[in-house]
Write a protein that holds these residues in place. Sequence first.
Motif, PDB file in Angstrom:
ATOM      1  N   THR A   1      18.737  55.656  33.623  1.00 15.30           N
ATOM      2  CA  THR A   1      18.579  54.646  32.591  1.00 15.30           C
ATOM      3  C   THR A   1      17.129  54.188  32.473  1.00 15.30           C
ATOM      4  OG1 THR A   1      20.841  53.856  32.974  1.00 15.30           O
ATOM      5  CG2 THR A   1      19.355  52.389  31.781  1.00 15.30           C
ATOM      6  N   TRP A   2      16.653  54.120  31.230  1.00 12.03           N
ATOM      7  CA  TRP A   2      15.364  53.546  30.883  1.00 12.03           C
ATOM      8  C   TRP A   2      15.606  52.351  29.960  1.00 12.03           C
ATOM      9  CZ3 TRP A   2      10.309  56.582  30.475  1.00 12.03           C
ATOM     10  CH2 TRP A   2      10.304  57.702  31.309  1.00 12.03           C
ATOM     11  N   MET A   3      14.568  51.556  29.734  1.00 14.17           N
ATOM     12  CA  MET A   3      14.618  50.476  28.759  1.00 14.17           C
ATOM     13  C   MET A   3      13.654  50.761  27.611  1.00 14.17           C
ATOM     14  SD  MET A   3      16.695  47.896  29.333  1.00 14.17           S
ATOM     15  CE  MET A   3      18.045  48.181  30.496  1.00 14.17           C
ATOM     16  N   LYS A   4      14.032  50.295  26.436  1.00 14.96           N
ATOM     17  CA  LYS A   4      13.174  50.334  25.240  1.00 14.96           C
ATOM     18  C   LYS A   4      13.124  48.897  24.728  1.00 14.96           C
ATOM     19  CE  LYS A   4      12.829  52.697  20.729  1.00 14.96           C
ATOM     20  NZ  LYS A   4      13.283  51.774  19.668  1.00 14.96           N
ATOM     21  N   LEU A   5      11.976  48.233  24.892  1.00 18.80           N
ATOM     22  CA  LEU A   5      11.915  46.788  24.735  1.00 18.80           C
ATOM     23  C   LEU A   5      10.897  46.358  23.690  1.00 18.80           C
ATOM     24  CD1 LEU A   5      11.962  45.726  28.503  1.00 18.80           C
ATOM     25  CD2 LEU A   5      13.906  45.858  26.925  1.00 18.80           C
ATOM     26  N   PRO A   6      11.202  45.241  23.011  1.00 21.40           N
ATOM     27  CA  PRO A   6      10.213  44.667  22.090  1.00 21.40           C
ATOM     28  C   PRO A   6       9.101  43.989  22.855  1.00 21.40           C
ATOM     29  CG  PRO A   6      12.087  43.196  22.287  1.00 21.40           C
ATOM     30  CD  PRO A   6      12.432  44.424  23.095  1.00 21.40           C
ATOM     31  N   VAL A   7       7.966  43.859  22.217  1.00 18.42           N
ATOM     32  CA  VAL A   7       6.843  43.123  22.805  1.00 18.42           C
ATOM     33  C   VAL A   7       6.935  41.674  22.339  1.00 18.42           C
ATOM     34  CG1 VAL A   7       4.346  42.934  22.990  1.00 18.42           C
ATOM     35  CG2 VAL A   7       5.421  45.186  22.877  1.00 18.42           C
ATOM     36  N   VAL A   8       7.148  40.783  23.286  1.00 17.37           N
ATOM     37  CA  VAL A   8       7.309  39.360  22.993  1.00 17.37           C
ATOM     38  C   VAL A   8       6.329  38.570  23.859  1.00 17.37           C
ATOM     39  CG1 VAL A   8       9.728  39.665  22.346  1.00 17.37           C
ATOM     40  CG2 VAL A   8       9.152  39.110  24.723  1.00 17.37           C
ATOM     41  N   GLU A   9       6.389  37.262  23.758  1.00 19.31           N
ATOM     42  CA  GLU A   9       5.526  36.429  24.583  1.00 19.31           C
ATOM     43  C   GLU A   9       5.871  36.595  26.065  1.00 19.31           C
ATOM     44  OE1 GLU A   9       5.452  32.357  23.477  1.00 19.31           O
ATOM     45  OE2 GLU A   9       4.751  32.742  21.428  1.00 19.31           O
ATOM     46  N   ASP A  10       4.849  36.533  26.884  1.00 19.28           N
ATOM     47  CA  ASP A  10       4.978  36.574  28.345  1.00 19.28           C
ATOM     48  C   ASP A  10       5.680  37.850  28.811  1.00 19.28           C
ATOM     49  OD1 ASP A  10       4.770  35.920  30.974  1.00 19.28           O
ATOM     50  OD2 ASP A  10       5.802  33.998  30.837  1.00 19.28           O
ATOM     51  N   MET A  11       5.099  38.983  28.451  1.00 26.78           N
ATOM     52  CA  MET A  11       5.682  40.258  28.841  1.00 26.78           C
ATOM     53  C   MET A  11       5.632  40.486  30.350  1.00 26.78           C
ATOM     54  SD  MET A  11       7.216  41.854  26.450  1.00 26.78           S
ATOM     55  CE  MET A  11       7.394  43.487  27.184  1.00 26.78           C
ATOM     56  N   ALA A  12       4.769  39.789  31.053  1.00 25.01           N
ATOM     57  CA  ALA A  12       4.783  39.904  32.511  1.00 25.01           C
ATOM     58  C   ALA A  12       6.119  39.423  33.065  1.00 25.01           C
ATOM     59  CB  ALA A  12       3.625  39.105  33.116  1.00 25.01           C
ATOM     60  N   ARG A  13       6.646  38.309  32.532  1.00 19.89           N
ATOM     61  CA  ARG A  13       7.974  37.833  32.945  1.00 19.89           C
ATOM     62  C   ARG A  13       9.054  38.821  32.537  1.00 19.89           C
ATOM     63  NH1 ARG A  13       9.953  32.814  30.498  1.00 19.89           N
ATOM     64  NH2 ARG A  13      11.744  33.244  31.858  1.00 19.89           N
ATOM     65  N   VAL A  14       8.925  39.376  31.359  1.00 21.48           N
ATOM     66  CA  VAL A  14       9.925  40.341  30.883  1.00 21.48           C
ATOM     67  C   VAL A  14       9.975  41.545  31.817  1.00 21.48           C
ATOM     68  CG1 VAL A  14      10.485  41.969  29.038  1.00 21.48           C
ATOM     69  CG2 VAL A  14       9.807  39.626  28.463  1.00 21.48           C
ATOM     70  N   MET A  15       8.829  42.101  32.151  1.00 22.87           N
ATOM     71  CA  MET A  15       8.803  43.296  32.987  1.00 22.87           C
ATOM     72  C   MET A  15       9.183  42.996  34.431  1.00 22.87           C
ATOM     73  SD  MET A  15       8.514  45.697  30.975  1.00 22.87           S
ATOM     74  CE  MET A  15       8.632  46.870  32.328  1.00 22.87           C
TER      75      MET A  15
ATOM     76  N   THR B   1      13.059  43.861  35.456  1.00 27.86           N
ATOM     77  CA  THR B   1      13.667  45.179  35.634  1.00 27.86           C
ATOM     78  C   THR B   1      12.753  46.101  36.429  1.00 27.86           C
ATOM     79  OG1 THR B   1      14.636  47.089  34.472  1.00 27.86           O
ATOM     80  CG2 THR B   1      12.720  46.043  33.439  1.00 27.86           C
ATOM     81  N   THR B   2      13.387  47.001  37.193  1.00 29.43           N
ATOM     82  CA  THR B   2      12.656  48.081  37.852  1.00 29.43           C
ATOM     83  C   THR B   2      12.771  49.379  37.064  1.00 29.43           C
ATOM     84  OG1 THR B   2      14.603  48.694  39.173  1.00 29.43           O
ATOM     85  CG2 THR B   2      13.071  47.057  40.131  1.00 29.43           C
ATOM     86  N   LEU B   3      13.512  49.359  35.958  1.00 29.73           N
ATOM     87  CA  LEU B   3      13.738  50.584  35.188  1.00 29.73           C
ATOM     88  C   LEU B   3      12.487  50.947  34.399  1.00 29.73           C
ATOM     89  CD1 LEU B   3      17.311  49.773  33.807  1.00 29.73           C
ATOM     90  CD2 LEU B   3      16.722  51.274  35.727  1.00 29.73           C
ATOM     91  N   PRO B   4      12.186  52.251  34.286  1.00 30.06           N
ATOM     92  CA  PRO B   4      11.041  52.652  33.454  1.00 30.06           C
ATOM     93  C   PRO B   4      11.252  52.193  32.024  1.00 30.06           C
ATOM     94  CG  PRO B   4      12.376  54.554  34.079  1.00 30.06           C
ATOM     95  CD  PRO B   4      12.893  53.401  34.863  1.00 30.06           C
ATOM     96  N   THR B   5      10.173  51.744  31.387  1.00 28.30           N
ATOM     97  CA  THR B   5      10.283  51.075  30.095  1.00 28.30           C
ATOM     98  C   THR B   5       9.289  51.639  29.092  1.00 28.30           C
ATOM     99  OG1 THR B   5      11.061  49.014  31.091  1.00 28.30           O
ATOM    100  CG2 THR B   5      10.007  48.839  28.942  1.00 28.30           C
ATOM    101  N   LEU B   6       9.777  51.830  27.859  1.00 24.52           N
ATOM    102  CA  LEU B   6       8.917  52.122  26.717  1.00 24.52           C
ATOM    103  C   LEU B   6       8.950  50.924  25.779  1.00 24.52           C
ATOM    104  CD1 LEU B   6       9.922  55.837  25.942  1.00 24.52           C
ATOM    105  CD2 LEU B   6       8.063  55.006  27.393  1.00 24.52           C
ATOM    106  N   LEU B   7       7.870  50.680  25.088  1.00 26.91           N
ATOM    107  CA  LEU B   7       7.776  49.570  24.148  1.00 26.91           C
ATOM    108  C   LEU B   7       8.124  50.054  22.750  1.00 26.91           C
ATOM    109  CD1 LEU B   7       4.342  48.120  25.303  1.00 26.91           C
ATOM    110  CD2 LEU B   7       6.625  47.516  26.154  1.00 26.91           C
TER     111      LEU B   7
END
Length: 309
Positions: free
Chosen positions: A231-245, A248-254
């Motif tokens: 499983t990977w994540m595909k995430l929007p770029v929002v405020e405070d992306m350090a908290r968002v990331m 999760t430990t899953l590899p993520t694409l924006l």
Amino acid sequence: MTAPATLALPALTTSGPITEAQFDRLRRDRLEDPERLGRVLAERQRRPVVRGDGRLMIVAADHPARGALGIGTDPMAMGDRYDLLQRLATALARPGVDGVLGTPDIIDDLALLGLLDDKIVVGSMNRGGLRGAAFEMDDRYTAYDVPAMVRAGVDFAKVLVRFDLDDPDTVVTMEATAKAVDAAAAAKLPIMLEPFLSRRVNGRVVNDLSTDAVIASIAIAAGLGGSSAYTWMKLPVVEDMARVMAATTLPTLLLGGEPAGDPDAAFVTWRNTLALPGVHGLTVGRSLLYPHDGDVVAAVDAAADLVHG
């Protein structure tokens, strides 16, 4: 890149890389030799999903099958399939572009045109939740399934999973997504989940892009299925992306979203977020394929440089 005063789309500024003869061959194959598609997919030169710097630049084109054809002020911008294919061909030819995300019809067109060698092919699975439909949250898996992707040599799966706590159809989508994650893990097929907390506002589904909502959506989505190994994540770029990331430990694409506002600001935000641990690249469609100034080459090159440069 400077945004003009309006979002009206100018003409594509690059000459089309696909010739009319190639389009004619594509139409003839569709009509006379449908079995050629299977041969082309079987012979396609594949590549590892992760190689080199471990980062990915994926161009997304799975919007039309959900009925989402609009860009800016043009509600039918993505309705011309030949124009879309020209833009995709332009993007895929640029250095640093690793692959493409699409539904089977688009992937099949690109394969028949010979544009997928040494590219990652990402298959979009759920298109049942048509934009604006009463059943939008019952987002059934009506495009690729895992066996079809394995047969076609698709390298990566992608699903959209929206959680509307007021809509009972959400649990139907969650169950279907859990089964898709299980099937992908069994096939050792990477699968990226694009999660949102959503709600209806005046009858329209709206995604909550607050930091807390994105973190909650990640927590819910990551727990779907019996294994998160692929499983990977595909995430929007929002405020405070350090908290968002940190959620999760899953590899993520924006993800990119629809072109809006100042494209320079979007690129700065992507650059900053790509520096965070766990972020491995971009999956962007309309912002690059339909840039404000029409220059697909410049937009794609700038994004690829952010990812790989």
